[in-house]
Design a protein around this motif. Structure first.
Motif, mmCIF file in Angstrom:
data_model
loop_
_atom_site.group_PDB
_atom_site.id
_atom_site.type_symbol
_atom_site.label_atom_id
_atom_site.label_comp_id
_atom_site.label_asym_id
_atom_site.label_seq_id
_atom_site.Cartn_x
_atom_site.Cartn_y
_atom_site.Cartn_z
ATOM 1 N N MET A 34 0.813 -1.184 0.000
ATOM 2 C CA MET A 34 0.000 0.000 0.000
ATOM 3 C C MET A 34 0.870 1.266 0.000
ATOM 4 O O MET A 34 0.446 2.296 -0.503
ATOM 5 N N ALA A 35 2.063 1.177 0.549
ATOM 6 C CA ALA A 35 2.943 2.341 0.601
ATOM 7 C C ALA A 35 3.313 2.808 -0.805
ATOM 8 O O ALA A 35 3.431 4.016 -1.056
ATOM 9 N N GLY A 36 3.487 1.878 -1.715
ATOM 10 C CA GLY A 36 3.822 2.239 -3.095
ATOM 11 C C GLY A 36 2.697 2.995 -3.780
ATOM 12 O O GLY A 36 2.943 3.983 -4.488
ATOM 13 N N PHE A 37 1.461 2.540 -3.589
ATOM 14 C CA PHE A 37 0.327 3.241 -4.178
ATOM 15 C C PHE A 37 0.153 4.623 -3.559
ATOM 16 O O PHE A 37 -0.168 5.591 -4.248
ATOM 17 N N ALA A 38 0.363 4.724 -2.265
ATOM 18 C CA ALA A 38 0.262 6.024 -1.595
ATOM 19 C C ALA A 38 1.342 6.973 -2.113
ATOM 20 O O ALA A 38 1.085 8.160 -2.308
ATOM 21 N N THR A 39 2.532 6.453 -2.351
ATOM 22 C CA THR A 39 3.602 7.296 -2.876
ATOM 23 C C THR A 39 3.306 7.737 -4.304
ATOM 24 O O THR A 39 3.606 8.879 -4.683
ATOM 25 N N ALA A 40 2.703 6.862 -5.091
ATOM 26 C CA ALA A 40 2.301 7.250 -6.445
ATOM 27 C C ALA A 40 1.247 8.356 -6.390
ATOM 28 O O ALA A 40 1.291 9.312 -7.182
ATOM 29 N N LEU A 41 0.316 8.257 -5.456
ATOM 30 C CA LEU A 41 -0.671 9.321 -5.260
ATOM 31 C C LEU A 41 0.025 10.606 -4.837
ATOM 32 O O LEU A 41 -0.319 11.693 -5.307
ATOM 33 N N TYR A 42 1.021 10.496 -3.974
ATOM 34 C CA TYR A 42 1.776 11.664 -3.530
ATOM 35 C C TYR A 42 2.447 12.358 -4.720
ATOM 36 O O TYR A 42 2.357 13.583 -4.860
ATOM 37 N N LEU A 43 3.104 11.591 -5.566
ATOM 38 C CA LEU A 43 3.754 12.176 -6.740
ATOM 39 C C LEU A 43 2.745 12.861 -7.662
ATOM 40 O O LEU A 43 3.007 13.960 -8.170
ATOM 41 N N ALA A 44 1.600 12.235 -7.857
ATOM 42 C CA ALA A 44 0.574 12.833 -8.710
ATOM 43 C C ALA A 44 0.051 14.136 -8.110
ATOM 44 O O ALA A 44 -0.145 15.130 -8.828
ATOM 45 N N LEU A 45 -0.158 14.153 -6.804
ATOM 46 C CA LEU A 45 -0.622 15.380 -6.148
ATOM 47 C C LEU A 45 0.418 16.490 -6.225
ATOM 48 O O LEU A 45 0.071 17.653 -6.448
ATOM 49 N N VAL A 46 1.674 16.143 -6.042
ATOM 50 C CA VAL A 46 2.734 17.157 -6.104
ATOM 51 C C VAL A 46 2.822 17.745 -7.503
ATOM 52 O O VAL A 46 2.897 18.972 -7.669
ATOM 53 N N VAL A 47 2.793 16.911 -8.522
ATOM 54 C CA VAL A 47 2.872 17.407 -9.897
ATOM 55 C C VAL A 47 1.671 18.300 -10.212
ATOM 56 O O VAL A 47 1.822 19.387 -10.798
ATOM 57 N N ALA A 48 0.481 17.877 -9.808
ATOM 58 C CA ALA A 48 -0.716 18.682 -10.053
ATOM 59 C C ALA A 48 -0.668 19.997 -9.275
ATOM 60 O O ALA A 48 -0.979 21.060 -9.823
ATOM 61 N N ALA A 49 -0.279 19.937 -8.018
ATOM 62 C CA ALA A 49 -0.209 21.151 -7.202
ATOM 63 C C ALA A 49 0.847 22.106 -7.745
ATOM 64 O O ALA A 49 0.612 23.326 -7.805
ATOM 65 N N TYR A 50 2.002 21.580 -8.132
ATOM 66 C CA TYR A 50 3.039 22.429 -8.714
ATOM 67 C C TYR A 50 2.536 23.103 -9.985
ATOM 68 O O TYR A 50 2.795 24.276 -10.227
ATOM 69 N N GLY A 51 1.824 22.359 -10.803
ATOM 70 C CA GLY A 51 1.287 22.919 -12.035
ATOM 71 C C GLY A 51 0.287 24.028 -11.780
ATOM 72 O O GLY A 51 0.354 25.102 -12.392
ATOM 73 N N PHE A 52 -0.639 23.798 -10.849
ATOM 74 C CA PHE A 52 -1.641 24.810 -10.549
ATOM 75 C C PHE A 52 -1.030 26.050 -9.910
ATOM 76 O O PHE A 52 -1.361 27.174 -10.287
ATOM 77 N N VAL A 53 -0.146 25.865 -8.964
ATOM 78 C CA VAL A 53 0.471 27.019 -8.304
ATOM 79 C C VAL A 53 1.342 27.794 -9.287
ATOM 80 O O VAL A 53 1.329 29.026 -9.301
ATOM 81 N N SER A 54 2.075 27.094 -10.121
ATOM 82 C CA SER A 54 2.905 27.757 -11.120
ATOM 83 C C SER A 54 2.045 28.543 -12.105
ATOM 84 O O SER A 54 2.386 29.661 -12.491
ATOM 85 N N LEU A 55 0.930 27.962 -12.491
ATOM 86 C CA LEU A 55 0.034 28.636 -13.434
ATOM 87 C C LEU A 55 -0.644 29.840 -12.795
ATOM 88 O O LEU A 55 -0.725 30.910 -13.394
ATOM 89 N N LEU A 56 -1.119 29.686 -11.570
ATOM 90 C CA LEU A 56 -1.849 30.767 -10.918
ATOM 91 C C LEU A 56 -0.949 31.916 -10.469
ATOM 92 O O LEU A 56 -1.374 33.075 -10.470
ATOM 93 N N THR A 57 0.263 31.623 -10.060
ATOM 94 C CA THR A 57 1.161 32.665 -9.568
ATOM 95 C C THR A 57 2.160 33.127 -10.618
ATOM 96 O O THR A 57 2.909 34.066 -10.372
ATOM 97 N N ASP A 58 2.185 32.475 -11.764
ATOM 98 C CA ASP A 58 3.134 32.771 -12.835
ATOM 99 C C ASP A 58 4.570 32.732 -12.310
ATOM 100 O O ASP A 58 5.380 33.614 -12.588
ATOM 101 N N ALA A 59 4.862 31.697 -11.523
ATOM 102 C CA ALA A 59 6.195 31.530 -10.937
ATOM 103 C C ALA A 59 6.771 30.195 -11.357
ATOM 104 O O ALA A 59 6.035 29.231 -11.602
ATOM 105 N N GLU A 60 8.072 30.145 -11.442
ATOM 106 C CA GLU A 60 8.769 28.904 -11.734
ATOM 107 C C GLU A 60 8.984 28.125 -10.443
ATOM 108 O O GLU A 60 9.144 28.727 -9.374
#
Length: 148
Positions: free
Chosen positions: A1-27
């Protein structure tokens, strides 16, 4: 289960980074002299920290709050350490790398890592706790016996 949770973590980080980068226009990595590998190394190190922590914490899921907080702390510490080391390797300056690492850890992108880690760890620990208490996963209609 730890592997699936980590995959979810990576997906959330990528999505959050994308949204924050888009909304704040920051790298994500604002310094060009850091190179191209510092950002992925930071995310990879925090994901590895979450994986290792959940691998251990899911064995005894009774301590949900402690497991959640520790996942957030380990993800943040791993990210800051790799940011410092990665920037030091890229530029060769120690003081500037410390400033970069702590600046990254205190910024939006650095704080998203422990927030995502805490959310994923909390969900994984709740599921593991429920399973250790005897709760079974839901069954699809074709998996159910006719007698139910």
């Amino acid at each position: 289960m730890a592997g699936f949770a980590t995959a979810l973590y990576l997906a959330l980080v990528v999505a959050a980074y994308g949204f924050v980068s888009l909304l704040t226009d920051a790298e994500v990595i604002s310094r060009e002299d850091a190179g191209r590998l510092v950002g992925p190394a930071i995310v990879g190190a925090s994901a590895l920290a979450v994986l290792l922590h959940l691998g251990r914490a899911l064995r005894r899921p009774e301590r949900v709050l402690a497991g959640t907080l520790l996942a957030a702390v380990w993800a943040w510490v791993a990210a800051v350490v790799v940011a410092v080391v990665g920037y030091a390797i890229a530029t060769g300056t120690v003081l500037a790398s410390l400033i970069f690492g702590l600046g990254f850890g205190g910024g939006w992108f650095g704080l998203l890592l422990p927030a995502c880690a805490a959310l994923v760890a909390w969900l994984a620990l709740l599921v593991a706790r429920a399973q250790s208490g005897g709760v079974e996963r839901p069954r699809w209609p074709w998996e159910r016996d006719d007698e139910e």
